[in-house]
Structure formats: structure tokens, C-alpha cells
Write an enzyme that holds these catalytic residues in place. Structure first.
Site, PDB file in Angstrom:
ATOM      1  N   HIS A 550      70.544  39.305  50.591  1.00 47.84           N
ATOM      2  CA  HIS A 550      70.806  39.307  49.156  1.00 47.84           C
ATOM      3  C   HIS A 550      69.609  38.678  48.425  1.00 47.84           C
ATOM      4  CE1 HIS A 550      75.409  39.303  50.113  1.00 47.84           C
ATOM      5  NE2 HIS A 550      74.806  40.426  50.428  1.00 47.84           N
TER       6      HIS A 550
HETATM    7  C1  LIG Z   1      70.982  45.481  55.631  1.00 40.78           C
HETATM    8  C2  LIG Z   1      71.472  45.133  54.253  1.00 40.78           C
HETATM    9  C3  LIG Z   1      72.830  44.949  54.018  1.00 40.78           C
HETATM   10  C4  LIG Z   1      73.289  44.637  52.743  1.00 40.78           C
HETATM   11  N1  LIG Z   1      74.626  44.619  52.516  1.00 40.78           N
HETATM   12  C5  LIG Z   1      75.072  44.558  51.240  1.00 40.78           C
HETATM   13  C6  LIG Z   1      76.426  44.797  50.937  1.00 40.78           C
HETATM   14  O1  LIG Z   1      77.223  45.123  51.817  1.00 40.78           O
HETATM   15  N2  LIG Z   1      76.832  44.706  49.636  1.00 40.78           N
HETATM   16  C7  LIG Z   1      75.963  44.374  48.646  1.00 40.78           C
HETATM   17  O2  LIG Z   1      76.383  44.266  47.490  1.00 40.78           O
HETATM   18  N3  LIG Z   1      74.659  44.144  48.903  1.00 40.78           N
HETATM   19  C8  LIG Z   1      74.196  44.284  50.174  1.00 40.78           C
HETATM   20  N4  LIG Z   1      72.873  44.157  50.421  1.00 40.78           N
HETATM   21  C9  LIG Z   1      71.983  43.798  49.304  1.00 40.78           C
HETATM   22  C10 LIG Z   1      71.828  44.905  48.261  1.00 40.78           C
HETATM   23  O3  LIG Z   1      71.808  46.168  48.862  1.00 40.78           O
HETATM   24  C11 LIG Z   1      70.545  44.629  47.465  1.00 40.78           C
HETATM   25  O4  LIG Z   1      70.622  43.358  46.861  1.00 40.78           O
HETATM   26  C12 LIG Z   1      70.300  45.638  46.351  1.00 40.78           C
HETATM   27  O5  LIG Z   1      70.331  46.948  46.870  1.00 40.78           O
HETATM   28  C13 LIG Z   1      68.974  45.339  45.684  1.00 40.78           C
HETATM   29  O6  LIG Z   1      68.716  46.290  44.693  1.00 40.78           O
HETATM   30  P1  LIG Z   1      67.271  46.405  44.050  1.00 40.78           P
HETATM   31  O7  LIG Z   1      67.347  47.517  43.085  1.00 40.78           O
HETATM   32  O8  LIG Z   1      66.852  45.066  43.563  1.00 40.78           O
HETATM   33  O9  LIG Z   1      66.283  46.746  45.249  1.00 40.78           O
HETATM   34  P2  LIG Z   1      66.346  47.910  46.354  1.00 40.78           P
HETATM   35  O10 LIG Z   1      67.648  48.598  46.359  1.00 40.78           O
HETATM   36  O11 LIG Z   1      65.874  47.294  47.621  1.00 40.78           O
HETATM   37  O12 LIG Z   1      65.297  48.972  45.832  1.00 40.78           O
HETATM   38  C14 LIG Z   1      63.900  48.801  45.811  1.00 40.78           C
HETATM   39  C15 LIG Z   1      63.270  50.164  46.019  1.00 40.78           C
HETATM   40  O13 LIG Z   1      61.892  50.093  45.678  1.00 40.78           O
HETATM   41  C16 LIG Z   1      61.133  50.773  46.641  1.00 40.78           C
HETATM   42  N5  LIG Z   1      59.791  50.205  46.641  1.00 40.78           N
HETATM   43  C17 LIG Z   1      59.465  48.932  46.957  1.00 40.78           C
HETATM   44  N6  LIG Z   1      58.136  48.761  46.861  1.00 40.78           N
HETATM   45  C18 LIG Z   1      57.628  49.943  46.476  1.00 40.78           C
HETATM   46  C19 LIG Z   1      56.290  50.389  46.229  1.00 40.78           C
HETATM   47  N7  LIG Z   1      55.241  49.569  46.344  1.00 40.78           N
HETATM   48  N8  LIG Z   1      56.098  51.678  45.869  1.00 40.78           N
HETATM   49  C20 LIG Z   1      57.178  52.521  45.730  1.00 40.78           C
HETATM   50  N9  LIG Z   1      58.443  52.136  45.965  1.00 40.78           N
HETATM   51  C21 LIG Z   1      58.659  50.865  46.334  1.00 40.78           C
HETATM   52  C22 LIG Z   1      61.896  50.517  47.923  1.00 40.78           C
HETATM   53  O14 LIG Z   1      61.545  51.429  48.946  1.00 40.78           O
HETATM   54  C23 LIG Z   1      63.336  50.626  47.467  1.00 40.78           C
HETATM   55  O15 LIG Z   1      63.800  51.945  47.527  1.00 40.78           O
HETATM   56  C24 LIG Z   1      72.373  44.456  51.687  1.00 40.78           C
HETATM   57  C25 LIG Z   1      71.007  44.634  51.913  1.00 40.78           C
HETATM   58  C26 LIG Z   1      70.558  44.992  53.173  1.00 40.78           C
HETATM   59  C27 LIG Z   1      69.098  45.221  53.375  1.00 40.78           C
END
Ligand SMILES: Cc1cc2nc3c(=O)[nH]c(=O)nc-3n(C[C@H](O)[C@H](O)[C@H](O)COP(=O)(O)OP(=O)(O)OC[C@H]3O[C@@H](n4cnc5c(N)ncnc54)[C@H](O)[C@@H]3O)c2cc1C
Ligand SMILES: *[C@@H]1O[C@H](CO)[C@@H](O)[C@H](O)[C@H]1NC(C)=O
Ligand SMILES: *[C@@H]1O[C@H](CO)[C@@H](O)[C@H](O)[C@H]1NC(C)=O
Ligand SMILES: *[C@@H]1O[C@H](CO)[C@@H](O)[C@H](O)[C@H]1NC(C)=O
Ligand SMILES: *[C@@H]1O[C@H](CO)[C@@H](O)[C@H](O)[C@H]1NC(C)=O
Length: 618
Positions: A550
Site C-alpha cells: 500500500h
Molecule cells: C501485490 C499487490 C496486492 C495489493 N492488494 C491490494 C488489495 O487487495 N486492495 C487494495 O485496495 N489495494 C491493494 N494493493 C495496492 C493498490 O493496488 C495500489 O495502492 C493502487 O493500485 C495504487 O494506484 P496508483 O494509481 O497510485 O498506482 P498503480 O496502480 O501502481 O499505477 C501506476 C502505473 O504507472 C505505470 N508507470 C510507472 N512508471 C511509469 C513510467 N516511467 N512510464 C510509464 N508508465 C509508468 C505503472 O506501470 C502502472 O501501470 C495491492 C498492490 C499490490 C502490488
């Protein structure tokens, strides 16, 4: 269709036979896209031609970025480019039970923490594995699908920190806007639930008897059975998940598939953004540089560049582009454009998953057995029923306020995350956690094939903070993740309280019916301590707990007078024009929730802030 099912079945079996996450059969399965399934038609296609200039460029198609891209492309005069480093989704990612296999594929950035002397001591090289999705949908495509919003006080606290517009009354409408609650009895509560959003929330279509034991055990201990996404959060519940009809519905499936035909929307997949282009004189962001298929592109943004790259990569990209702590950037030979506390304030929820309870009946998930059960698989394929629909064997959640346990509207400091499986149930679990073979072989290996449950005990309001730093100015180099999540000793004490709640739960009538018994072979690094003593559990926590992915807080949102803030309450990066961060990194405090839905809420509200600032919000 039948052939398809048979093929997947074979692939699944092959993978299990090898019993190692690192094998080509698993990779094969995860690349496997049955003909005629939705992936050919429904995911937005990779843009064939990237035009030189868009109105907005969104970096990252994750939880926040997918929502944001959906809402911004509603304005048909705006051209939007969404740049994503990962590739497309595939069939195996849809199957909830396989969640714990996904981090072993190329859909994961595969980050590790910097070795610490205090935590992750039972992991290979003392490094916790910090998984992050690298695929359409980002982490929501590889996560455990837990659907939680947190406590109303989390957001009121954000507001009290000076973040105008982020109180609970302000964010609840966005939680509602994105939700499609498919559980009828919960949907009736229209103050807290909605059925008109894109993100489905459901129960799995299958439950073990232990799921009932968990909820009933909670009641025995005096807690309420609650809808933790409703009016009050504390109590015990069955798991609400980001699934529909027994399948995963991540952010891409919910928010990007429906808009694949919008003319003003381009997606560039397998495209690594390496730099935000910023004019150092006017301090204005005007585009991004990215690499796709070995070719470098520079694309301009007429209005804004928006980082939704997640809590590791958004701060990394800011620093690579000259926005970050002056001293650190200077050491990395990166010219400083804006001196800001980027990368600080890293938070996660420490979770301790290693206490394993043995039961005397076949009432848990043995992924092996499930996967080799052809009729179970066909039942899933055609009817979306059965154990394959259960998110990584997780079935229940409890939120507890250990400081005020009797208060039905408490402010939980502890979570118990219930799995009808234990570490020996499935070989991917310990690999997912990064435990050493020595630890696994000593403590768990001889238990393989039996039946276990676990309640991962989590610290919800961590006081410790980590930091993300660059290792070098090379954008392909993984950043350094420093996270001693028990640095503040209070966090370890809260962890201990959480473990004690699990122990109490295990002794309830509900679990005793299953002969529930704590597995008592000590963790090797802690065997000098009296098994089950407080010091023993403190030691076990330092060896076997991990941040449970998280990650948040690394581009902290705060008012202008907060010197630790990177973005203001409108999510604009301080001191730089045309640049925002909209993802989990802006969280000033991690909510008492799994962070997927909160990140989507940030995408949802972020989109409205952008529209407002460009006078396009009706
Ligand atoms: C294994 C795992 C289990 C989890 N379980 C849960 C759960 O059950 N329930 C829950 O609520 N949360 C869970 N989480 C946490 C939750 O999924 C994340 O907190 C949330 O998805 C984060 O959202 P975000 O938009 O901040 O980032 P992300 O969803 O991580 O999105 C970031 C995106 O940016 C892209 N990116 C990064 N750098 C670059 C770059 N330089 N160029 C182009 N693209 C790039 C990445 O590839 C990714 O697709 C889990 C996470 C993981 C990894
Ligand atoms: C996985 O296996 C391949 C080939 O056998 C090997 O090159 C690679 O290093 C392995 N990866 C891990 C993480 O063990
Ligand atoms: C919500 O989910 C149901 C299925 O449970 C579906 O029929 C409906 O179309 C969905 N609504 C939206 C707005 O996507
Ligand atoms: C296989 O799955 C079917 C259908 O879900 C179930 O009825 C049966 O008990 C399972 N068999 C085994 C051996 O687990
Ligand atoms: C499991 O253990 C409980 C409690 O000791 C006992 O009542 C029950 O009969 C046992 N069940 C089996 C199948 O052994």
C-alpha cells in the site's frame, strides 16, 4: 470455448506440477489469451500513431490514471495521451484465485527494499519485495482485489492538515461516483453506496466454512458484523472485492475498456516515460520523453502533464526531471529545477502473515488441488462459480480500534485480513513474501498438503516513514526504497496488539470447531525467545512482516505553508506550471484501508480539479 477451457486447464496443471513461480509455463499461461475472449476486442488498442502534441499527457494507466483518463476524455475537444510502461492484460489476470501468481510475471516492476537491520530479516538478502503493477490497470490488475475506502476520519484528517476540499464530506461523493455496488443488501444503503459507477464491488461467488468462522468468531469477541464501507468501519466482515461475476475488474477493465472508441483518446503501451520535459526558465512542464519499442519519442502537452505512475515511480520521475531534494539531485548530477521534498513520507501498512493455524478438516484452499480439479475449472469458466472466484483465498476483514475496542464507531489502528489458506498451502506465498528457503523449509515445508488459515495482522496508522531515492540518473535503474516500517517503536507495539487479536480470534468457539491450533515451530531467527511471548512476536514481526503493497505518500499533498508538501490541494506540483501528480503518492497520511479504491477516488477528484481549473466543469 470448450477447447479454450481445456487448454487453460492444461496450462494451469503444468504450472502446478513444476511448483515454482519461475517457470516458462506460468509465463506461457499469463501470455495466453484465448481467442474470442474480450481481450481482443475490449481493451483500448495501442495507438498506431502518436501525434506530436496533446492537450494532456497522463503517465501511468493504474488505479488513479485509468479513472483520470476516462473522465478527461469526456471533454471531446481535449486530446489525451495515456502512456503506460506495461503491456496489456490477459486471461489469467481475471481469475481471482490466481492473484498470488501474478507478481512473478512481467506485469510487476519487482522492486525490493534496501536491506535493513530492523525489518525484513527473514527475507532473502533482508529485502522485502515491494510489488507494483506494470500492466494496463497498474497495481489494480495484480492486486488482491480487496475493496475498502477507509475511515471518514482519515479524510477529515487530510483536511485538518490544510488540504481544503479533501474532507470526508468532499470525497464521499467521489467514492460513490466510481462505484457499482453489486451486493444487493449493501446497495440499499444509498447514502454510502451507488450502482451507477464503473467499478464493481462484489462478494466472491464461493466461501469456505472458515469465512463464517471468521465472522462469527468476531461476533463472539464482541465485535459487530459491519459493512466496512458504510457508516462505520470497525467490526468483522466478509470481503468486498473489486470483482464482478466471479472475475477481477481492475481499473483498466472498469474505466478504460468502456472508452476504447473515444476519438480523442490515445494509449501508448510498453512505453517507459524517462523524463518530464520542463522549461527551466519558465518552470513549465511542456511534455514527456518516452521509449517505446527501442524508439525514443518526445511528445508535447498543450495544457498539462499529469503523473499517475504510482508511489514509487511518480517521485522517481519527478527527481529524474529535476524536481526533488536539492542535495540529493546534485549528488545524482541532475540539474535542480525545483527543490521539493519528493520521495519522503513513504508509508505502507506493515502486515505479519506468518502465524499459521492448522485445522482438522478439508475446508481451505489448496490451490494445487483446485487447479487440478477440471470440473471446478469448467464450472468457473462457464458459470463463474466456485473457488476460482475467490481473491487469492482471502475471505474476510476485521477492523479493530485496540485503543477503544468497545466503540462501534472506533478509529481502527489494526486490521486482520483473513485467508482460508496459510503459507504452506501454496508455494507462491512464501516466494511472494520473499522469505528465504531456509525459513520456509524449517518452519513450513513439512506441512504442505494440509489445511491452514491465517489472519494477516496489519498496522493501519503507521508512524514510521520511509523514503524513495534515486540510485542513479538512469531512468531504467530501480529507485532505492528505504522502509524501516518499525522505525518508530510504537508501530511494533501496535503490531503486537494486532497479533494478540488474531490469537484471541483463534481461540473462539467458531474456530475451535475446526480444531484450530497455532503451528508452533519457531521462526529460526527467533527461536532463542520463549515461543508465543511478546518478545517472540516482536522478533517474528521483524523477520516476517512486510509492507503489504500500500505504498503511498511520496509526493505529499499539503498547503503552501507545509514545507514537506510536494503538491498542493489542487494536486499541482509546487513551483512548476502545467504539472500535477494524481495517484497514491499524494496521500498525506495513508488511510486505514487497502489503497486501490482510495487511489481511484484521487483519480476521480483529481479529474474534477483539472476540469475546474480549465473551466470545463459544469
Ligand atoms: C501485490 C499487490 C496486492 C495489493 N492488494 C491490494 C488489495 O487487495 N486492495 C487494495 O485496495 N489495494 C491493494 N494493493 C495496492 C493498490 O493496488 C495500489 O495502492 C493502487 O493500485 C495504487 O494506484 P496508483 O494509481 O497510485 O498506482 P498503480 O496502480 O501502481 O499505477 C501506476 C502505473 O504507472 C505505470 N508507470 C510507472 N512508471 C511509469 C513510467 N516511467 N512510464 C510509464 N508508465 C509508468 C505503472 O506501470 C502502472 O501501470 C495491492 C498492490 C499490490 C502490488
Ligand atoms: C528464472 O529462470 C531463468 C531461466 O531458467 C533464469 O535465467 C532467471 O534468472 C530466473 N529468475 C529468477 C528470478 O530466479
Ligand atoms: C453494474 O453491475 C451490474 C452487474 O452486477 C451490471 O448489470 C450493470 O450494468 C453495472 N452498471 C454499470 C453502470 O456498469
Ligand atoms: C472438484 O470441484 C467440484 C466442483 O466445484 C467439487 O464438487 C468437487 O468436490 C471437487 N473435487 C475435489 C477432489 O476437490
Ligand atoms: C476437529 O476438532 C474439533 C475440536 O477438537 C472436534 O470437535 C471435531 O470433531 C474435529 N473434527 C474432525 C473431523 O476431526
Amino acid at each position: 470455448m470448450y477447447i479454450t477451457g481445456f487448454l487453460v486447464c492444461l496450462l494451469l496443471k503444468g504450472n502446478v506440477a513444476a511448483r515454482t513461480p519461475n517457470n516458462s509455463l506460468l509465463e506461457g499461461l499469463l501470455k495466453f489469451i484465448p481467442e474470442g475472449t474480450r481481450y481482443y476486442e475490449e481493451e483500448p488498442p495501442d495507438a498506431k500513431k502518436i501525434i506530436p502534441e496533446y492537450d494532456f499527457i497522463v503517465v501511468g494507466a493504474g488505479s488513479a490514471g485509468s479513472v483520470l483518463a476516462n473522465r478527461l476524455t469526456e471533454i471531446s475537444e481535449w486530446d489525451i495521451l495515456l502512456v503506460e510502461a506495461g503491456g496489456r492484460e490477459n486471461y489469467a489476470m481475471d481469475i481471482p484465485l490466481l492473484a498470488n501468481f501474478l507478481p512473478f510475471t512481467e506485469a510487476n516492476w519487482k522492486y525490493r527494499t534496501v536491506p535493513s537491520d530492523n525489518v525484513c530479516l527473514g527475507m532473502v538478502n533482508r529485502q522485502c519485495l515491494y510489488h507494483r503493477g506494470k500492466v494496463m490497470g497498474g497495481s489494480s490488475t495484480i492486486n488482491f482485489m480487496v475493496s475498502t475506502r477507509g475511515n471518514r476520519r482519515n479524510y477529515d484528517q487530510w483536511e485538518e492538515m490544510g488540504n481544503t476540499g479533501w474532507g470526508y464530506k468532499d470525497v464521499l461523493p467521489y467514492f460513490l461516483k466510481l462505484e457499482n455496488m453489486t451486493i444487493p443488501e449493501l446497495a440499499r444503503d444509498t447514502k454510502y453506496h451507488s450502482t451507477s459507477g464503473e467499478q464493481p464491488t462484489s462478494y466472491a461467488t464461493y466461501r469456505t466454512p472458515l469465512a463464517d468462522a471468521f465472522v462469527n468468531g468476531g461476533e463472539e469477541l464482541g465485535y459487530k458484523i459491519v459493512d466496512y464501507n458504510g457508516e462505520t468501519q470497525t467490526g468483522f466482515s466478509y470481503l468486498q472485492s473489486t470483482t464482478r461475476d466471479g472475475a477481477r475488474w481492475g481499473a483498466s477493465r472498469s474505466f478504460l475498456h468502456p472508452i476504447r472508441n473515444r476519438k480523442n483518446f490515445h494509449v501508448s503501451k510498453r512505453s517507459l516515460v524517462t523524463k518530464i520535459l520542463i522549461d527551466p526558465i519558465t518552470k513549465t512542464a511542456f511534455g514527456v520523453r518516452f521509449v517505446r519499442n527501442k524508439k525514443e519519442y518526445e511528445v508535447r502537452a498543450r495544457k498539462e502533464v499529469i503523473l499517475s505512475a504510482g508511489a514509487v515511480n511518480s517521485p522517481q520521475l519527478l527527481m529524474l526531471s529535476g524536481i526533488g531534494p536539492r542535495k540529493h539531485l546534485t549528488e545524482m548530477n541532475i540539474p535542480v529545477i525545483q527543490d521539493l521534498k519528493v520521495g519522503y513520507n513513504l508509508m505502507d501498512h506493515p502486515g505479519m502473515p506468518s502465524a499459521t493455524f492448522i485445522v482438522n478438516q478439508s475446508v481451505t484452499y489448496l490451490t494445487d488441488a483446485v487447479m487440478s480439479n477440471r470440473s471446478a475449472f469448467l464450472d468457473y469458466l462457464y458459470n463463474r462459480r466456485g473457488p476460482f472466484s475467490v481473491p487469492g483465498a482471502s475471505e474476510g476483514i476485521a477492523f479493530i480500534d485496540t485503543k477503544d475496542p468497545k466503540n462501534p464507531d472506533g478509529n481502527p489502528d489494526v486490521e486482520l485480513f483473513f485467508l482460508a489458506a496459510g503459507i504452506p498451502s501454496e508455494v507462491t506465498y512464501y516466494k511472494l513474501l520473499g522469505y528465504t528457503d531456509e525459513l520456509y523449509n524449517t518452519v513450513y515445508k513439512h506441512l504442505e498438503g494440509g489445511h491452514y488459515w491465517t489472519a494477516v495482522s496489519m498496522v493501519l496508522q503507521p508512524k514510521s516513514r520511509g523514503r524513495i531515492m534515486l540510485k542513479s540518473s538512469n531512468p531504467r535503474q530501480s529507485p532505492l526504497i528505504y522502509h524501516d516500517f518499525y522505525h518508530n517503536p510504537e508501530d511494533l507495539e501496535t503490531q503486537l496488539l494486532a497479533i494478540k487479536e488474531v490469537m484471541k480470534l483463534s481461540k473462539t468457539q467458531a474456530f475451535r470447531k475446526f480444531g484450530s491450533k497455532l503451528h508452533d515451530i519457531p521462526i529460526p531467527g527467533c527461536k532463542h525467545l520463549l515461543f508465543g511471548s511478546d518478545d517472540y512476536w516482536r522478533c517474528v514481526s521483524r523477520h516476517t512482516a512486510t509492507g503489504i503493497w500500500h505504498l503511498s505518500g511520496t509526493c505529499k499533498m499539503g498547503p503552501h505553508w507545509d514545507s514537506s508538501a510536494v503538491v498542493g490541494p489542487r494536486l499541482r506540483v509546487y513551483g512548476v506550471k502545467g504539472l500535477r501528480v494524481i495517484d497514491a503518492s499524494i496521500m498525506p497520511m495513508v488511510p486505514t484501508a487497502h489503497t486501490n479504491i482510495p487511489s481511484m477516488m484521487i483519480g476521480e477528484k483529481g479529474a474534477d480539479l483539472v476540469k475546474q481549473d480549465w473551466d470545463r466543469l459544469d
